[in-house]
Design a protein around this motif. Sequence first.
Motif, PDB file in Angstrom:
ATOM      1  N   ASN A  93    -124.267  50.127  81.979  1.00 25.56           N
ATOM      2  CA  ASN A  93    -123.990  50.271  83.414  1.00 25.56           C
ATOM      3  C   ASN A  93    -122.523  50.044  83.756  1.00 25.56           C
ATOM      4  N   MET A  94    -121.662  50.072  82.748  1.00 23.56           N
ATOM      5  CA  MET A  94    -120.253  49.777  82.960  1.00 23.56           C
ATOM      6  C   MET A  94    -119.611  50.722  83.977  1.00 23.56           C
ATOM      7  N   GLY A  95    -119.894  52.009  83.850  1.00 24.91           N
ATOM      8  CA  GLY A  95    -119.312  52.981  84.758  1.00 24.91           C
ATOM      9  C   GLY A  95    -119.726  52.736  86.197  1.00 24.91           C
TER      10      GLY A  95
ATOM     11  N   GLY B 188    -115.255  54.397  86.578  1.00 25.98           N
ATOM     12  CA  GLY B 188    -116.497  55.157  86.518  1.00 25.98           C
ATOM     13  C   GLY B 188    -116.241  56.641  86.357  1.00 25.98           C
ATOM     14  N   ALA B 189    -115.212  57.149  87.035  1.00 21.37           N
ATOM     15  CA  ALA B 189    -114.874  58.568  86.941  1.00 21.37           C
ATOM     16  C   ALA B 189    -114.421  58.927  85.529  1.00 21.37           C
ATOM     17  N   LEU B 190    -113.669  58.021  84.902  1.00 22.33           N
ATOM     18  CA  LEU B 190    -113.178  58.278  83.553  1.00 22.33           C
ATOM     19  C   LEU B 190    -114.322  58.329  82.552  1.00 22.33           C
ATOM     20  N   MET B 191    -115.362  57.522  82.786  1.00 24.88           N
ATOM     21  CA  MET B 191    -116.482  57.456  81.851  1.00 24.88           C
ATOM     22  C   MET B 191    -117.512  58.552  82.076  1.00 24.88           C
ATOM     23  N   THR B 192    -117.452  59.213  83.225  1.00 23.31           N
ATOM     24  CA  THR B 192    -118.445  60.249  83.516  1.00 23.31           C
ATOM     25  C   THR B 192    -117.794  61.596  83.837  1.00 23.31           C
TER      26      THR B 192
ATOM     27  N   PHE C 150    -113.405  60.727  75.075  1.00 27.04           N
ATOM     28  CA  PHE C 150    -113.893  59.435  75.547  1.00 27.04           C
ATOM     29  C   PHE C 150    -115.022  59.621  76.555  1.00 27.04           C
ATOM     30  N   ALA C 151    -114.829  60.539  77.501  1.00 32.13           N
ATOM     31  CA  ALA C 151    -115.854  60.802  78.511  1.00 32.13           C
ATOM     32  C   ALA C 151    -117.124  61.347  77.867  1.00 32.13           C
ATOM     33  N   LEU C 152    -116.962  62.188  76.858  1.00 32.64           N
ATOM     34  CA  LEU C 152    -118.110  62.724  76.135  1.00 32.64           C
ATOM     35  C   LEU C 152    -118.854  61.594  75.425  1.00 32.64           C
ATOM     36  N   GLY C 153    -118.105  60.718  74.756  1.00 34.92           N
ATOM     37  CA  GLY C 153    -118.708  59.584  74.059  1.00 34.92           C
ATOM     38  C   GLY C 153    -119.405  58.638  75.010  1.00 34.92           C
ATOM     39  N   ALA C 154    -118.834  58.456  76.206  1.00 37.80           N
ATOM     40  CA  ALA C 154    -119.425  57.558  77.193  1.00 37.80           C
ATOM     41  C   ALA C 154    -120.772  58.069  77.701  1.00 37.80           C
ATOM     42  N   GLY C 155    -121.062  59.323  77.430  1.00 36.52           N
ATOM     43  CA  GLY C 155    -122.353  59.884  77.815  1.00 36.52           C
ATOM     44  C   GLY C 155    -123.389  59.785  76.715  1.00 36.52           C
ATOM     45  N   LEU C 156    -123.033  59.159  75.607  1.00 38.41           N
ATOM     46  CA  LEU C 156    -123.934  59.028  74.464  1.00 38.41           C
ATOM     47  C   LEU C 156    -124.311  57.563  74.249  1.00 38.41           C
TER      48      LEU C 156
END
Length: 319
Positions: free
Chosen positions: A31-33, A41-45, A208-214
């Motif tokens: 739930n970090m984003g 949050g924008a950077l992670m998603t 990074f954003a792609l990884g944050a979705g995994l």
Amino acid sequence: MRIKASIEKIPGGMMIVPLLLGAILTTLFPNMGKTFGSFTGALMTGSLPILAVFYVCMGATINFKATPYILKKGGTLLGTKIATGVIVGFIAGQFLGNGMISEGFFAGLSVLAIVAAMNDTNGGLYMALMGQFGKKEDVGAYSVMSLESGPFFTMLTLGIAGLAAFPWQTFVGAILPLVVGMILGNLDKDMREFLGKAVPVLVPFFAFALGAGLNLQTVWKAGFLGVLLGVAVVAVTGITLILTDRLIGGNGIAGISAASTAGNAAGVPAAVAAANAAYAPLVPSATALVASCVIVTAILVPIVTAWYAKRIGVKSQIG
């Protein structure tokens, strides 16, 4: 500190390191984003917005004269990926039919899971790798390959064609940023130079954003079978894609870069089941296996691509 130099010592480092960092953060702090919101949050998603900018900037570097090449390359990779899925699906269907294995090591494996994992390429991963190791025109080839997104070709492969309609608006939306970039770059060489400089910079941010979705727990839930299926996707589709890429005059890098499973492929089993209820019992296991393939291929493809590029003497364009 020599952070950049250290990252570049790792095969595909500018892609794989940020991607793994994003995946680890999401796995440990899912739930970090949402917690921090705002720019964090924008950077992670924000993989799609970053990818949209990547498209425009990369498009600016492509000459209109390269359009036939883009159609040829994209069409070849698309056809190869689909044909490979059809052949593997046909062979697997002789043993599994429309069901799945119910016990033993391969419990949960079905033709639905295999085909869904093989049919859809991770476009962001492909374009980022092409921006690093390939030709600029190869990036544009994904505008053709994007046709494979969604359940349509999986349904065709499973023999239930006609139960899904391809939304032309989605296809136009996928290629529009690239076309805008091409127009700007071809009208003004200064814009081409200006936008082109941003291409390598965007790679680690998109990764990074792609990884944050995994979430790496997905691999754990699918077990070793999910990992094995992911490796099989890279190996089987990778070999056929390299061969056809080289057959049309390429060096194979575009082929191996396309040997992945797209994130939206995890939703394909449910979409197929919605069109044909016979597949409904297979959805939970197929979804877990395909989701595992998304993560495994996202990690493995950059490493294999970087190794292959080094083997044939192609240097990274980042650095």
